[in-house]
Design a protein around this motif. Structure first.
Motif, PDB file in Angstrom:
ATOM      1  N   ASP A 277       0.834  -1.208   0.000  1.00 47.23           N
ATOM      2  CA  ASP A 277       0.000   0.000   0.000  1.00 47.23           C
ATOM      3  C   ASP A 277       0.865   1.253   0.000  1.00 47.23           C
ATOM      4  O   ASP A 277       0.395   2.327   0.398  1.00 47.23           O
ATOM      5  CB  ASP A 277      -0.925   0.017   1.222  1.00 47.23           C
ATOM      6  N   ARG A 278       2.128   1.114  -0.465  1.00 46.92           N
ATOM      7  CA  ARG A 278       2.972   2.303  -0.602  1.00 46.92           C
ATOM      8  C   ARG A 278       2.194   3.303  -1.451  1.00 46.92           C
ATOM      9  O   ARG A 278       1.693   2.946  -2.527  1.00 46.92           O
ATOM     10  CB  ARG A 278       4.252   1.858  -1.316  1.00 46.92           C
ATOM     11  N   ALA A 279       2.074   4.564  -0.991  1.00 45.65           N
ATOM     12  CA  ALA A 279       1.282   5.565  -1.721  1.00 45.65           C
ATOM     13  C   ALA A 279       2.176   6.756  -2.041  1.00 45.65           C
ATOM     14  O   ALA A 279       2.574   7.498  -1.144  1.00 45.65           O
ATOM     15  CB  ALA A 279       0.083   6.004  -0.883  1.00 45.65           C
ATOM     16  N   MET A 280       2.522   6.912  -3.296  1.00 45.84           N
ATOM     17  CA  MET A 280       3.501   7.929  -3.706  1.00 45.84           C
ATOM     18  C   MET A 280       3.000   8.656  -4.951  1.00 45.84           C
ATOM     19  O   MET A 280       2.306   8.067  -5.790  1.00 45.84           O
ATOM     20  CB  MET A 280       4.835   7.264  -4.079  1.00 45.84           C
ATOM     21  N   GLN A 281       3.455   9.899  -5.085  1.00 44.48           N
ATOM     22  CA  GLN A 281       3.041  10.699  -6.245  1.00 44.48           C
ATOM     23  C   GLN A 281       4.162  11.687  -6.542  1.00 44.48           C
ATOM     24  O   GLN A 281       4.789  12.211  -5.615  1.00 44.48           O
ATOM     25  CB  GLN A 281       1.753  11.449  -5.892  1.00 44.48           C
ATOM     26  N   THR A 282       4.402  11.946  -7.826  1.00 42.19           N
ATOM     27  CA  THR A 282       5.347  13.007  -8.160  1.00 42.19           C
ATOM     28  C   THR A 282       4.675  14.346  -7.883  1.00 42.19           C
ATOM     29  O   THR A 282       3.447  14.462  -7.997  1.00 42.19           O
ATOM     30  CB  THR A 282       5.762  12.941  -9.644  1.00 42.19           C
ATOM     31  N   SER A 283       5.454  15.375  -7.533  1.00 42.52           N
ATOM     32  CA  SER A 283       4.809  16.653  -7.213  1.00 42.52           C
ATOM     33  C   SER A 283       4.442  17.424  -8.476  1.00 42.52           C
ATOM     34  O   SER A 283       3.630  18.344  -8.423  1.00 42.52           O
ATOM     35  CB  SER A 283       5.692  17.488  -6.291  1.00 42.52           C
ATOM     36  N   THR A 284       5.043  17.082  -9.613  1.00 41.14           N
ATOM     37  CA  THR A 284       4.592  17.632 -10.896  1.00 41.14           C
ATOM     38  C   THR A 284       4.561  16.501 -11.907  1.00 41.14           C
ATOM     39  O   THR A 284       5.290  15.513 -11.747  1.00 41.14           O
ATOM     40  CB  THR A 284       5.516  18.765 -11.391  1.00 41.14           C
ATOM     41  N   TYR A 285       3.731  16.622 -12.907  1.00 47.99           N
ATOM     42  CA  TYR A 285       3.658  15.576 -13.937  1.00 47.99           C
ATOM     43  C   TYR A 285       4.449  15.992 -15.184  1.00 47.99           C
ATOM     44  O   TYR A 285       4.402  15.316 -16.197  1.00 47.99           O
ATOM     45  CB  TYR A 285       2.199  15.308 -14.332  1.00 47.99           C
ATOM     46  N   ARG A 286       5.139  17.146 -15.089  1.00 47.50           N
ATOM     47  CA  ARG A 286       5.910  17.607 -16.248  1.00 47.50           C
ATOM     48  C   ARG A 286       7.227  18.205 -15.786  1.00 47.50           C
ATOM     49  O   ARG A 286       7.254  19.011 -14.858  1.00 47.50           O
ATOM     50  CB  ARG A 286       5.107  18.672 -17.008  1.00 47.50           C
ATOM     51  N   ARG A 287       8.312  17.795 -16.436  1.00 43.44           N
ATOM     52  CA  ARG A 287       9.601  18.481 -16.283  1.00 43.44           C
ATOM     53  C   ARG A 287      10.105  18.759 -17.688  1.00 43.44           C
ATOM     54  O   ARG A 287      10.487  17.827 -18.413  1.00 43.44           O
ATOM     55  CB  ARG A 287      10.611  17.602 -15.540  1.00 43.44           C
ATOM     56  N   GLY A 288      10.019  20.011 -18.087  1.00 43.73           N
ATOM     57  CA  GLY A 288      10.453  20.385 -19.437  1.00 43.73           C
ATOM     58  C   GLY A 288       9.638  19.646 -20.481  1.00 43.73           C
ATOM     59  O   GLY A 288       8.411  19.752 -20.532  1.00 43.73           O
ATOM     60  N   ARG A 289      10.326  18.834 -21.281  1.00 44.27           N
ATOM     61  CA  ARG A 289       9.661  18.114 -22.376  1.00 44.27           C
ATOM     62  C   ARG A 289       9.349  16.673 -21.998  1.00 44.27           C
ATOM     63  O   ARG A 289       9.058  15.851 -22.860  1.00 44.27           O
ATOM     64  CB  ARG A 289      10.540  18.164 -23.623  1.00 44.27           C
ATOM     65  N   THR A 290       9.438  16.371 -20.722  1.00 44.96           N
ATOM     66  CA  THR A 290       9.114  15.014 -20.267  1.00 44.96           C
ATOM     67  C   THR A 290       7.896  15.072 -19.354  1.00 44.96           C
ATOM     68  O   THR A 290       7.838  15.890 -18.431  1.00 44.96           O
ATOM     69  CB  THR A 290      10.306  14.395 -19.499  1.00 44.96           C
TER      70      THR A 290
END
Ligand SMILES: Cc1cc2nc3c(=O)[nH]c(=O)nc-3n(C[C@H](O)[C@H](O)[C@H](O)COP(=O)(O)OP(=O)(O)OC[C@H]3O[C@@H](n4cnc5c(N)ncnc54)[C@H](O)[C@@H]3O)c2cc1C
Length: 508
Positions: A277-290
């Motif tokens: 049940d590890r619950a993780m999320q990136t704080s943004t879904y975009r970095r530059g062109r990725t």
């Protein structure tokens, strides 16, 4: 060079590839696995529940019938008349009665071909999407594990094996252990596991030793599913089990005995997988062109089955925005609304899964909360609340308007001539739906036919609205009352489709 390289031919990568292909972008999908099918993705281990919202996404792109066929679903998920949902799912093992869902609180749920969720499997979903992607000119290269990512200027270079691929944009849809997320320097923040979960297909010496359905015990929870030998177990071990190796029969039997408090014997183990049940999320879904979408951007426990639905929602939200950016006709800031709209939706799903784990913990405090939650969920309000959280029907993005319909997934309006909004969205353009008899909004969209489809005529049920403007992902960005205001309609066209003031966004 491609417009977009997508890493991962899972359901999210393939859905996104279809969206971009539909919009005319050149797309290459790189997939690590050499073959599309595996036992982990087929029934029973690959069985997945698609919410009504996801089923509608397939319907709006003309993929519902192939999906139902590939999934072996006989009962259509739609209706011609208002109908209660057929299933309302569960919360932490407490089943929710669909008869208790208050339809008056779902005013935008109109009859249509996609009113309910379905059960499917990952390989059925992927088969339908890969076939459609192929027809749209998407190239899928299998046996290509991505190991390096470099952004320079307006290009992203991706290495897989001996080869390097270049694209204007890169999207990581490569699952919970995403290489793209790591290689492109995204963070991944959240909470560590409290439990190890197991799913297995086993043969039991005496199946009668285990109770049917979900059973909470003093040591955790186990679940016996409808098929013989299909088991689930939650062991609150703090996520200590080493998941780098598949669970053995002996290990699973020991865990099941401890959790169930029985001396159950597994005489055979056909498949077994584990999760936490590890619950993780990136704080943004975009970095530059990725960019990231699906499990690459967020992970959580499969309790309540929402990860796939969340990922499909990401793909539908991102596809048209990235395509407009590539074409060069995106309003300023449009692509950044991908994060600002989808991140809060992901965060809510992570919390929903955390809440379930919290009430299932085998300690007296959690059990006390669970008794309270169970009582609340047995009420009409409680069932309706939970159904709205999991079915996709309560999704509303904050688009800077107080109008109750703006930001919502559009109801499947049907014109009296039989055309549905879902039909009009099939080619991936926005839709202006004008319920006035004289087509008074036609002029405002006359020059935008490549981006907005216009349809006029009285609706079977217009819910009191005069007209709506719907984005390609089915979200209402403008709604007019009986006599629509042409000026504000034109502003919305400019704002979302042709440039102008950056759209403000977030999610409620
Ligand atoms: C037991 C279980 C039950 C679940 N039940 C449900 C449910 O009922 N409903 C629901 O909505 N969700 C459910 N989920 C969650 C759901 O399965 C996932 O959220 C969903 O599969 C995510 O899709 P994805 O495309 O983002 O990632 P994935 O399905 O993980 O696909 C990622 C793809 O990327 C490929 N890949 C990985 N690394 C690389 C690389 N370096 N280079 C190239 N390719 C790479 C992988 O091979 C894979 O094909 C469940 C999950 C589990 C574990």
């Amino acid at each position: 060079m491609h417009d977009v390289v997508i890493v991962g031919a899972g359901p999210v990568g393939l859905f996104l590839a279809c969206e971009l292909g539909l919009a005319g972008c050149s797309v290459l999908v790189l997939e690590r696995e050499p073959e599309p099918r595996s036992p982990w993705r087929s029934f029973p281990l690959g069985m997945r529940g698609l919410s009504a919202g996801s089923v509608e996404a397939f319907s709006r792109r003309g993929m519902l019938e192939p999906l139902l066929t590939a999934s072996g679903v006989d009962e259509r998920p739609g209706a011609d008349e208002p109908a209660p949902p057929r299933s309302a799912g569960h919360f932490a093992g407490t089943p929710l009665d669909p008869a208790d869902v208050d339809l008056a609180r779902l005013p935008y749920r109109l009859p249509g071909p996609a009113m309910d969720g379905i059960m499917t499997s990952l390989d059925a979903v992927e088969e339908v999407l890969a076939e459609r992607a192929g027809k749209l000119g998407v190239e899928i290269r299998r046996g290509a594990a991505v190991t390096a990512v470099t952004q320079t200027g307006n290009t992203v270079a991706v290495r897989a094996g001996e080869r390097e691929y270049r694209a204007r944009w890169l999207v990581g849809c490569d699952g919970g252990r995403s290489a793209v997320r790591r290689l492109a320097g995204f963070d991944f923040l959240g909470t560590e596991p409290q439990l190890t979960g197991y799913l297995a297909l086993a043969t039991l010496a005496d199946p009668g030793q285990l109770s049917p359905g979900f059973t909470l015990t003093p040591a955790g929870m186990y679940l016996t599913m409808s098929g013989p030998g299909h088991l689930g177990v939650l062991d609150f071990d703090g996520g200590a089990y080493d998941r780098s190796r598949p669970p053995t029969r002996e290990h699973l039997e020991a865990v099941l005995r401890r959790v169930s408090g029985t001396d159950v014997t597994l005489t055979g183990l056909h498949f077994a997988s584990s999760f936490t049940d590890r619950a993780m999320q990136t704080s943004t879904y975009r970095r530059g062109r990725t960019l990231l979408a699906g499990d690459a951007a967020h992970i959580h426990s499969p309790l309540g089955g929402q990860g796939l639905n969340l990922g499909i929602g990401d793909a539908v939200n991102l596809g048209w925005k990235l395509a407009a950016t590539i074409r060069g006709d995106a309003p300023e800031g449009l692509l950044d609304t991908y994060t600002s709209e989808r991140h809060p939706v992901g965060a809510k799903v992570l919390d929903w899964s955390r809440a379930q784990v919290a009430v299932m913990r085998p300690d007296p405090h959690s059990r006390a909360i669970q008794a309270v939650v169970r009582d609340l969920l047995a009420t009409r309000d409680g069932t309706t609340y939970a159904f709205k959280r999991t079915s996709g029907t309560s999704l509303r993005y904050e688009l800077g308007s107080e109008h109750p319909l703006v930001g919502h997934n559009a109801p499947d309006f049907r014109l009296v001539d039989g055309i549905r909004l879902g039909d009009l969205l099939q080619d991936g353009r926005g839709v202006a739906l004008d319920f006035s008899a004289d087509g008074r909004l036609r002029d405002a969209v006359r020059h935008h036919g490549d981006r907005i489809r216009y349809a006029a005529g009285p609706a079977v049920d217009d819910l009191g609205f005069g007209a709506v403007l719907v984005r390609p992902d089915g979200i209402v960005v403008w709604a007019g009352d009986r006599v629509p205001d042409r000026g504000s309609f034109g502003d919305a066209v400019t704002r979302w489709f042709t440039g102008g003031e950056p759209p403000r966004a977030g999610a409620r």
